[in-house]
Design a protein around this motif. Structure first.
Motif, PDB file in Angstrom:
ATOM      1  N   ARG A  78       0.838  -1.211   0.000  1.00 28.72           N
ATOM      2  CA  ARG A  78       0.000   0.000   0.000  1.00 28.72           C
ATOM      3  C   ARG A  78       0.862   1.246   0.000  1.00 28.72           C
ATOM      4  O   ARG A  78       0.532   2.242  -0.650  1.00 28.72           O
ATOM      5  N   ALA A  81       2.290   1.681  -3.497  1.00 31.45           N
ATOM      6  CA  ALA A  81       1.244   2.110  -4.434  1.00 31.45           C
ATOM      7  C   ALA A  81       0.935   3.586  -4.253  1.00 31.45           C
ATOM      8  O   ALA A  81       0.791   4.340  -5.230  1.00 31.45           O
ATOM      9  N   ALA A  82       0.818   4.019  -2.988  1.00 26.21           N
ATOM     10  CA  ALA A  82       0.539   5.426  -2.710  1.00 26.21           C
ATOM     11  C   ALA A  82       1.703   6.305  -3.151  1.00 26.21           C
ATOM     12  O   ALA A  82       1.507   7.393  -3.692  1.00 26.21           O
ATOM     13  N   GLN A  84       3.888   5.625  -5.534  1.00 28.72           N
ATOM     14  CA  GLN A  84       3.917   5.643  -6.989  1.00 28.72           C
ATOM     15  C   GLN A  84       2.857   6.580  -7.544  1.00 28.72           C
ATOM     16  O   GLN A  84       3.101   7.339  -8.481  1.00 28.72           O
ATOM     17  N   HIS A  85       1.667   6.536  -6.933  1.00 31.36           N
ATOM     18  CA  HIS A  85       0.582   7.411  -7.384  1.00 31.36           C
ATOM     19  C   HIS A  85       0.950   8.868  -7.179  1.00 31.36           C
ATOM     20  O   HIS A  85       0.694   9.717  -8.044  1.00 31.36           O
ATOM     21  N   CYS A  86       1.568   9.153  -6.041  1.00 31.91           N
ATOM     22  CA  CYS A  86       1.971  10.530  -5.741  1.00 31.91           C
ATOM     23  C   CYS A  86       3.007  11.015  -6.753  1.00 31.91           C
ATOM     24  O   CYS A  86       2.956  12.146  -7.225  1.00 31.91           O
ATOM     25  N   SER A  88       3.476   9.916  -9.842  1.00 31.57           N
ATOM     26  CA  SER A  88       3.026   9.943 -11.224  1.00 31.57           C
ATOM     27  C   SER A  88       1.927  10.950 -11.505  1.00 31.57           C
ATOM     28  O   SER A  88       1.749  11.384 -12.621  1.00 31.57           O
ATOM     29  N   THR A  89       1.163  11.317 -10.464  1.00 34.87           N
ATOM     30  CA  THR A  89      -0.007  12.167 -10.714  1.00 34.87           C
ATOM     31  C   THR A  89       0.164  13.604 -10.252  1.00 34.87           C
ATOM     32  O   THR A  89      -0.531  14.484 -10.741  1.00 34.87           O
TER      33      THR A  89
END
Length: 225
Positions: A78, A81-82, A84-86, A88-89
């Motif tokens: 988790r 994932a968080a 990576q999201h931070c 990339s976005t």
């Protein structure tokens, strides 16, 4: 216009309008970001490995497990994932969104070493505008440390320090029931088993009580016990 005049015009109840007016605006429902306490001691290490290019959750879990991490692989997955999201976005020039009032109250009790740079800057500005919140934050962290520990030696001093602060009402309540608070700090006992039974009773009641009655509710609870 009064609350009763406003309510029918915007299609809301009078009570909702009254709450909004009292709060100075619509309710804020944003919650503090979820985090794992188990991960806290390893955040710096994980961040360093992430910057070095290690993005494999299983590999990171194996590394911190050797360092004493007691959590599961899912917890690390988790986190990755968080992260990576931070990465990339979030654009580099994104406007930082100030936290809500509820989040501000939560941040005051947080360990400052766990906060990011923007949040630290925000809190610094907040303390400049409202110095009393700096004291409130320090008191909140001290009280949390007292509750999590097993020594109540500093409790009376905390109550005295909090009496003239934003936490005065909390201090007064603790002072009225200080014996129970001392017991919560120093004793190993907990009401968690009782709370669990109460929660189970409420669950059963919501399932069938309105369509049956107390005798069946009682029998179902006793049968499970």
């Amino acid at each position: 216009m009064s609350s009763r005049q406003i309510a029918p015009r915007i299609g809301m109840s009078v009570r909702t309008v009254e709450r909004w007016l009292a709060a100075g605006g619509e309710p804020e429902h944003r919650r503090p970001p979820a985090r794992s306490v188990l991960m806290d001691p390893f955040q710096e290490y994980l961040e360093g490995r992430w910057q070095e290019g290690q993005r494999n959750g299983l590999h990171l879990w194996s590394e911190i497990k050797r360092r004493g991490f007691a959590g599961s692989r899912a917890t690390v997955y988790r986190w990755t994932a968080a992260r990576q999201h931070c990465s990339s976005t979030a654009p580099t020039n994104a406007r930082w969104r100030p936290p809500s009032r509820r989040n501000c109250a939560w941040l005051l009790s947080e360990d400052t070493t766990l906060l990011d740079e923007q949040t630290e800057q925000f809190l610094g500005h907040l303390y400049d505008c409202a110095p009393e919140l700096l004291k409130a934050g320090d008191l909140a962290r001290r009280f949390a440390a007292l509750i999590r520990g097993d020594d109540d030696a500093g409790l009376e001093q905390w109550i005295e320090d909090a009496t003239d602060s934003e936490l005065a009402s909390l201090a007064a309540g603790i002072g009225r029931d200080i014996a129970a608070v001392r017991a919560a700090i120093t004793q190993p006992w907990s009401t968690s088993p009782v709370e669990g039974q109460i929660n189970r009773l409420k669950t059963i009641k919501r399932q069938m009580y309105g369509r049956a009655g107390y005798p069946l509710l009682r029998n179902r609870l006793l049968a499970a016990a």
